[in-house]
Design a protein around this motif. Structure first.
Motif, PDB file in Angstrom:
ATOM      1  N   ILE A 164      69.975 -39.066  59.744  1.00  0.00           N
ATOM      2  CA  ILE A 164      68.529 -38.860  59.676  1.00  0.00           C
ATOM      3  C   ILE A 164      68.017 -39.424  58.353  1.00  0.00           C
ATOM      4  O   ILE A 164      68.604 -39.171  57.293  1.00  0.00           O
ATOM      5  N   ASP A 165      66.946 -40.175  58.419  1.00  0.00           N
ATOM      6  CA  ASP A 165      66.320 -40.728  57.221  1.00  0.00           C
ATOM      7  C   ASP A 165      65.338 -39.711  56.670  1.00  0.00           C
ATOM      8  O   ASP A 165      64.273 -39.475  57.252  1.00  0.00           O
ATOM      9  N   ARG A 166      65.681 -39.059  55.545  1.00  0.00           N
ATOM     10  CA  ARG A 166      64.805 -38.086  54.898  1.00  0.00           C
ATOM     11  C   ARG A 166      63.962 -38.735  53.798  1.00  0.00           C
ATOM     12  O   ARG A 166      63.334 -38.034  53.008  1.00  0.00           O
ATOM     13  N   PHE A 167      63.951 -40.034  53.730  1.00  0.00           N
ATOM     14  CA  PHE A 167      63.208 -40.848  52.768  1.00  0.00           C
ATOM     15  C   PHE A 167      63.807 -40.761  51.369  1.00  0.00           C
ATOM     16  O   PHE A 167      64.065 -41.793  50.732  1.00  0.00           O
ATOM     17  N   TYR A 168      64.046 -39.558  50.855  1.00  0.00           N
ATOM     18  CA  TYR A 168      64.634 -39.411  49.525  1.00  0.00           C
ATOM     19  C   TYR A 168      66.160 -39.526  49.574  1.00  0.00           C
ATOM     20  O   TYR A 168      66.802 -39.727  48.551  1.00  0.00           O
ATOM     21  N   PHE A 169      66.719 -39.367  50.750  1.00  0.00           N
ATOM     22  CA  PHE A 169      68.148 -39.547  50.999  1.00  0.00           C
ATOM     23  C   PHE A 169      68.348 -39.632  52.503  1.00  0.00           C
ATOM     24  O   PHE A 169      67.440 -39.330  53.283  1.00  0.00           O
ATOM     25  N   HIS A 170      69.522 -40.099  52.913  1.00  0.00           N
ATOM     26  CA  HIS A 170      69.909 -40.068  54.310  1.00  0.00           C
ATOM     27  C   HIS A 170      70.912 -38.938  54.491  1.00  0.00           C
ATOM     28  O   HIS A 170      71.708 -38.651  53.583  1.00  0.00           O
ATOM     29  N   SER A 171      70.882 -38.298  55.650  1.00  0.00           N
ATOM     30  CA  SER A 171      71.756 -37.156  55.809  1.00  0.00           C
ATOM     31  C   SER A 171      72.142 -36.950  57.268  1.00  0.00           C
ATOM     32  O   SER A 171      71.591 -37.575  58.182  1.00  0.00           O
ATOM     33  N   LEU A 172      73.122 -36.079  57.462  1.00  0.00           N
ATOM     34  CA  LEU A 172      73.480 -35.582  58.790  1.00  0.00           C
ATOM     35  C   LEU A 172      73.836 -34.114  58.637  1.00  0.00           C
ATOM     36  O   LEU A 172      74.139 -33.633  57.540  1.00  0.00           O
TER      37      LEU A 172
END
Length: 313
Positions: free
Chosen positions: A252-260
């Motif tokens: 998921i692109d959280r804009f400030y970082f990518h995560s799962l």
């Protein structure tokens, strides 16, 4: 195999963003590095506190949910957050400061084998200040110059995080065998795991406790995020998680970082998050946390979003 290099951030639930903002800035002396909204529900604040830039490993984040009831404590939950302070003298400094501000706290004790001061915020979130004994911290951590807290006693960043679970061995297999954490100590009822051997900034203590699951509310922990270097490493871990039979959120692109996100065997939610781009993606270092920042896909709804938020300052 990529290595987990420590904690990234930890996210909690708050009923009152304004009170939360006061406690973590004015009493704990952290910098509010990002004032934004929950990307899945932009009607609520998402606040981040940390060091000068909100470096990975220093970030405490809170979702405001005004209708929350209190937490009903139990097992299969993240039950305490450790924050590192420079020295044993710092623990005494903070004990006096907590008395000054009426913060609920105990005496100096041991937490995961480290000299600590246990305390709670105004909503019952359980925390600990941990004596880091002058040991080195990650090079990317950058102190925040908060004048109300003496420089030699300022909070450095995140330390040991406590999991309380019904099955210690089930969580141990995830941390040790799947994610590569080092087992630093082990008894029948408690084990300590470190992403970097000997280092508190990536440490998780797992305690075994029977009973009903915790029912989350104000002052509860939503999830722990652990550090991965970049998106290619995140894709690697996504494949590993699925191969081991766990359900992954996908990247998921959280804009400030990518995560799962995935839930380990006892149901605790774990996020894996990249170091970048970071909170300066849409703000200068000097302006961090001062205004409401929105990711690009929410910017067109700014007027609507701001109209539903109660000002914090």
């Amino acid at each position: 195999m990529p290595t987990i290099t420590g904690h990234h951030h930890i996210s909690m639930l708050t009923k009152h963003a304004k009170d939360n903002n006061y406690f973590y800035r004015n009493i704990l002396g952290l910098r509010r590095v990002k004032k934004t909204v929950n990307q899945d529900d932009p009607s609520m604040y998402h606040l981040f506190y940390g060091d000068l830039t909100g470096s990975a490993g220093t970030e405490l984040s809170f979702f405001e949910m005004p209708r929350l009831a209190g937490t009903v404590r139990g097992t299969n939950a993240i039950t305490r957050i450790g924050l590192l302070v420079p020295s044993a003298d710092s623990l005494h400094y903070w004990s006096k400061r907590f008395e000054q501000f009426g913060v609920q706290h105990g005496g100096i004790t041991l937490f995961a084998g480290r000299e600590s001061l246990l305390f709670e915020d105004g909503e019952g979130l359980r925390l600990a200040l941990i004596n880091h004994a002058g040991e080195a911290v990650p090079e990317h951590w950058a102190p925040w110059d908060e004048p109300s807290v003496e420089e030699e006693h300022r909070i450095l960043g995140m330390g040991t995080v406590e999991f309380t679970v019904r099955s210690l061995e089930d969580t141990a297999r995830i941390l040790r065998d799947m994610l590569g954490y080092v087992e630093a100590s082990r008894t029948s009822e408690e084990a300590v795991y470190q992403s970097m051997a000997g280092e508190a900034f990536g440490e998780i203590v797992v305690k075994q406790e029977d009973g009903p699951n915790e029912r989350p509310g104000k002052g509860s922990v939503h999830h722990l995020a652990i550090r991965v270097k970049d998106e290619p490493e995140l894709r690697y871990w996504d494949a590993i998680i699925r191969q081991q039979g766990f359900r992954s959120s996908g990247i998921i692109d959280r804009f400030y970082f990518h995560s799962l996100y995935f839930r380990e065997a006892n149901g605790i939610l774990i996020e894996m998050a990249t170091d970048g781009p970071g909170f300066t993606a849409d703000s200068s270092v000097e302006e961090l946390g001062r205004k409401l920042d929105l990711p690009p896909f929410l910017e067109g709804r700014r007027a609507e979003i701001e109209s539903k938020l109660i000002p914090l300052d």
